[in-house]
Design a protein around this motif. Structure first.
Motif, PDB file in Angstrom:
ATOM      1  N   ASP A  52       0.815  -1.214   0.000  1.00 28.68           N
ATOM      2  CA  ASP A  52       0.000   0.000   0.000  1.00 28.68           C
ATOM      3  C   ASP A  52       0.849   1.265   0.000  1.00 28.68           C
ATOM      4  N   GLY A  53       2.165   1.110  -0.204  1.00 28.77           N
ATOM      5  CA  GLY A  53       3.057   2.267  -0.254  1.00 28.77           C
ATOM      6  C   GLY A  53       3.510   2.752   1.100  1.00 28.77           C
ATOM      7  N   SER A  54       3.166   2.064   2.151  1.00 28.74           N
ATOM      8  CA  SER A  54       3.590   2.459   3.493  1.00 28.74           C
ATOM      9  C   SER A  54       4.943   1.842   3.810  1.00 28.74           C
ATOM     10  N   ALA A  55       5.530   2.271   4.929  1.00 21.01           N
ATOM     11  CA  ALA A  55       6.804   1.697   5.349  1.00 21.01           C
ATOM     12  C   ALA A  55       6.657   0.222   5.672  1.00 21.01           C
ATOM     13  N   ALA A  56       5.479  -0.163   6.153  1.00 23.93           N
ATOM     14  CA  ALA A  56       5.255  -1.564   6.514  1.00 23.93           C
ATOM     15  C   ALA A  56       4.962  -2.433   5.305  1.00 23.93           C
ATOM     16  N   ALA A  57       4.355  -1.835   4.271  1.00 20.13           N
ATOM     17  CA  ALA A  57       3.995  -2.594   3.062  1.00 20.13           C
ATOM     18  C   ALA A  57       4.345  -1.765   1.827  1.00 20.13           C
ATOM     19  N   PRO A  58       5.637  -1.622   1.541  1.00 22.22           N
ATOM     20  CA  PRO A  58       6.058  -0.734   0.445  1.00 22.22           C
ATOM     21  C   PRO A  58       5.692  -1.280  -0.927  1.00 22.22           C
ATOM     22  N   TRP A  59       5.568  -0.328  -1.860  1.00 20.58           N
ATOM     23  CA  TRP A  59       5.441  -0.728  -3.253  1.00 20.58           C
ATOM     24  C   TRP A  59       6.811  -1.092  -3.803  1.00 20.58           C
ATOM     25  N   LYS A  60       6.821  -1.600  -5.021  1.00 22.84           N
ATOM     26  CA  LYS A  60       8.071  -2.079  -5.627  1.00 22.84           C
ATOM     27  C   LYS A  60       8.631  -1.115  -6.679  1.00 22.84           C
ATOM     28  N   SER A  61       7.752  -0.432  -7.445  1.00 24.19           N
ATOM     29  CA  SER A  61       8.221   0.269  -8.647  1.00 24.19           C
ATOM     30  C   SER A  61       7.855   1.746  -8.654  1.00 24.19           C
ATOM     31  N   MET A  62       8.614   2.500  -9.446  1.00 22.39           N
ATOM     32  CA  MET A  62       8.300   3.901  -9.679  1.00 22.39           C
ATOM     33  C   MET A  62       6.979   4.032 -10.433  1.00 22.39           C
ATOM     34  N   ALA A  63       6.715   3.112 -11.346  1.00 27.03           N
ATOM     35  CA  ALA A  63       5.458   3.174 -12.105  1.00 27.03           C
ATOM     36  C   ALA A  63       4.254   3.140 -11.169  1.00 27.03           C
ATOM     37  N   LYS A  64       4.334   2.352 -10.121  1.00 26.16           N
ATOM     38  CA  LYS A  64       3.224   2.253  -9.178  1.00 26.16           C
ATOM     39  C   LYS A  64       3.052   3.542  -8.386  1.00 26.16           C
ATOM     40  N   VAL A  65       4.144   4.101  -7.896  1.00 23.10           N
ATOM     41  CA  VAL A  65       4.008   5.311  -7.095  1.00 23.10           C
ATOM     42  C   VAL A  65       3.534   6.486  -7.947  1.00 23.10           C
ATOM     43  N   PHE A  66       3.843   6.472  -9.253  1.00 22.13           N
ATOM     44  CA  PHE A  66       3.377   7.539 -10.139  1.00 22.13           C
ATOM     45  C   PHE A  66       1.845   7.564 -10.236  1.00 22.13           C
ATOM     46  N   THR A  67       1.200   6.455  -9.958  1.00 20.31           N
ATOM     47  CA  THR A  67      -0.262   6.431 -10.011  1.00 20.31           C
ATOM     48  C   THR A  67      -0.887   7.082  -8.790  1.00 20.31           C
ATOM     49  N   ALA A  68      -0.094   7.332  -7.751  1.00 15.42           N
ATOM     50  CA  ALA A  68      -0.654   7.843  -6.505  1.00 15.42           C
ATOM     51  C   ALA A  68      -0.074   9.179  -6.066  1.00 15.42           C
TER      52      ALA A  68
END
Length: 654
Positions: A52-68
């Protein structure tokens, strides 16, 4: 020694305090209700599906964070290889209301060693990041509000992105065109490398877009970054406004370290360390024809013209087409005779082709336009073309330039700095240390004034420029130098020069020229050993004037209190600080890039000058035994005698 003058807000070294500050900023944003989000990426352990993009459950890619990600947000990147990334419209960019920061997670990544600015960095392994955040390339694509396809003029929309603590391996940081409001800080570029130019990465920081395609770069800061194993350090080619390259370290670069061309306003190169240019196998400099064989004919021959910066020579037998590569032992720049290190398998005959391969090519700083500031940079062991070079200036020259507090030495070419008589209106060259090369090719021709090469050549105003607007002051120049008639030329110290007046009146005055026709070794201060000449530092000797040191030699040019350069500058033209950021003496600044406060002997009452009051103190103590007032014992030998009077006399009035 400080790396460079501190930027607004202080020095940016990698420290625990800096890490705590970064975390504090994140907490502050939350506490003050700015609604900015913080996302975490982990290229090794993250997931774009279950995270979910948190420190406990991070995302993997830049492409994913660009969506949020939204303006004002921060993205923390944990160690790993994130591949290539592109920042463009609707993809990872902020707005004027809020920048987006992408930074190495201070809690999980390994900071750079503090000596990176001097000693460089080890290349990361992209398959084993070991505490590093790695990308294979970083691209800022075109992003504009308006663009005219006819005039090629557009207005950047603004990326509003900050990168902090990232690494690029086998690629570069490319700002393609119409890029603005970008900060790249504490980032490192390790280019792809090979024997030939086709195998290597181009410029580490590439702000390059031909004007014919349209370009507009604004409000860009590249700060405290490191680059190695690339074709160039940083290039600015296009239209530029408010661009700062500060505190960066460029080393092991094949071409020009810093290149300035295109239309520029408010461009600053400050506090950068550029050194150790390297050669590629396919850098061809000169091609000549053999005109006469020597003896032996397979080792010694004469060619049709001059050649410079010799590394290798290849000879092509005209009758058989056989080509062989050798190193030259010597080359006579008058007769053009070549002597090879090893014999060829054939005799050289007239008509054979002889190719001279360059040692390295490019400049420390290549200038092709005006309107910039070059301040407090250290440039050395590079410059196959020049240390600083004005390429093909127009008849009006390059205007509105400030070149101050720079140290340039140990250039591959014997021309350390070459303005090519292209100084335009409102150019200021002050408090630089430009060091030529001893035992240059010109010394072998018996030109004693060129014993130390060319420290600052062609330093004249351009043909259609007003020389009265050109200032050359407080520079320390080892080697020969030339300046314009009519320019403001004051308080320079130069080994040999043309146009430097030593009289104390007029706009060209108080220059100290050491060689005026004396035999070599009989100059006022011959520099055969430490402590001589006009700097006097413990390492400022013959070794300092040679080329291609294995280590940084910057400390050789520090001043000592007894040096002629100390206190010799004109305060009207000196900057407030020196190359390290230390304040200059406001009343009697030193010449050159380093400041050193003189020990004013003879100032018995300690009021900052030597005057009649000091003479009275000396008079009253003269010959006392035992000595009752040691203030006048200027030489510290336990008595006040004629020696102390001479010291006071030499400094009287200062």
């Amino acid at each position: 020694m400080d790396r460079h003058p501190p930027a607004p807000g202080g020095d940016r070294k990698e420290t625990p305090v800096r890490r705590i500050t970064a975390l504090f900023v994140l907490v502050l944003c939350w506490a003050t209700g700015l609604q900015a989000a913080t996302y975490t990426l982990d290229a090794v352990g993250g997931s774009d599906t279950t995270g979910d993009g948190s420190a406990a459950a991070p995302w993997k890619s830049m492409a994913k964070v660009f969506t949020a990600v939204q303006p004002g947000d921060t993205v923390l990147l944990r160690p790993g290889n994130y591949g290539a990334v592109t920042f463009k419209k609707n993809s990872g960019v902020g707005t004027a209301a809020g920048r987006i920061t992408y930074m190495a997670d201070p809690a999980t990544t390994t900071p750079r060693p503090s000596a990176w600015y001097e000693d460089g960095l080890d290349r990361p392994d992209p398959t084993d990041p070991d505490g590093k955040v790695i990308f294979t390339s970083i691209l800022f694509d075109m992003y504009y509000d308006t663009w005219d396809s006819v005039t090629k003029i557009g207005v950047p929309a603004g990326h509003y992105v900050t990168l902090d603590g990232l690494n690029v391996v086998d690629g570069n940081v490319y700002l393609k065109s119409f890029v603005s409001h970008v900060t790249v800080r504490n980032c490192n570029v390790f280019g792809a490398w090979g024997e030939y130019s086709s195998q290597i990465t181009g410029h580490a920081f590439n702000l390059y877009r031909a004007v014919s395609y349209g370009s507009n770069y604004q409000h860009i800061l590249i700060e405290d970054c490191y680059a190695t194993h690339c074709g160039g350090g940083v290039i600015l080619l296009g239209n530029f406004h408010d661009i700062t390259i500060r505190g960066c370290h460029f080393e092991h670069i094949a071409g020009t370290m810093m290149s300035l061309q295109g239309a520029m306003t408010d461009v600053v190169l400050e506090g950068n360390h550029a050194h150790h240019q390297v050669a590629l196998a396919d850098t061809l400099k000169h091609t000549h024809t053999a005109v006469a064989p020597g003896s032996p004919a397979n080792t010694t021959f004469t060619v049709s013209g001059d050649a410079t910066f010799l590394d290798h020579v290849s000879v092509i037998d005209a009758s058989t087409g056989l080509e062989e590569l050798r190193r030259p032992v010597s080359f006579n720049h008058t007769t053009y005779q070549v002597v090879l290190d090893e014999p060829l398998s054939f005799d050289v005959e007239p008509g054979d082709t002889v190719k001279f391969w360059d040692d390295n090519h490019g400049s420390g700083v290549a200038v092709r336009n005006g309107n910039f500031t070059l301040r407090s940079n250290r440039i050395h062991d590079c410059g196959g073309t020049r240390g600083i070079y004005f390429y093909t200036p127009p008849t009006e020259g390059y205007p509105n330039i400030v070149i101050e507090n720079n140290l340039v030495y140990s250039t591959t070419n014997q021309y350390t700095v070459d303005f090519l008589n292209g100084l335009g209106n409102n150019c200021v060259v002050r408090n630089n240390t430009f060091v030529g090369r001893k035992h240059s090719n010109y010394d072998t021709n018996g030109d004693a004034d060129k014993l130390y090469g060319f420290g600052m050549t062609n330093g004249k105003a351009a043909t259609n420029a007003d020389p009265a607007t050109v200032v050359i002051a407080n520079n320390l120049i080892v080697g020969t130098a030339t300046v314009s008639a009519g320019a403001v030329v004051k308080n320079n110290i130069v080994y040999a020069g043309s146009g430097f007046e030593e009289d104390a009146v007029g706009s060209n005055a108080n220059n100290l020229v050491y060689y005026n026709g004396e035999s070599v070794g009989s100059e006022p201060h011959p520099f055969d050993g430490s402590g001589n000449y006009f700097v006097g530092g413990p390492l400022f000797d013959d070794l300092a004037f040679t080329t291609q040191h294995a280590e940084n030699f910057n400390a050789a040019f520090l001043l000592v209190a007894a040096a002629d350069a100390v206190g010799y500058g004109d305060p009207a033209y000196a900057p407030a600080t020196d190359i390290t950021g230390a304040p200059r003496d406001p009343a009697a600044p030193s010449v050159g890039c380093y400041e050193c406060f003189a020990v004013l002997t003879g100032d018995a009452d300690g009021d900052g000058d030597v005057d009649l009051d000091d003479f009275v103190i000396l008079k009253n103590a003269f010959g006392q035994s035992p000595l009752l007032d040691p203030r006048a014992d200027f030489d510290g030998d336990g008595d006040v005698d004629l020696d102390d009077f001479v010291i006071l006399k030499l400094n009287f009035g200062r």
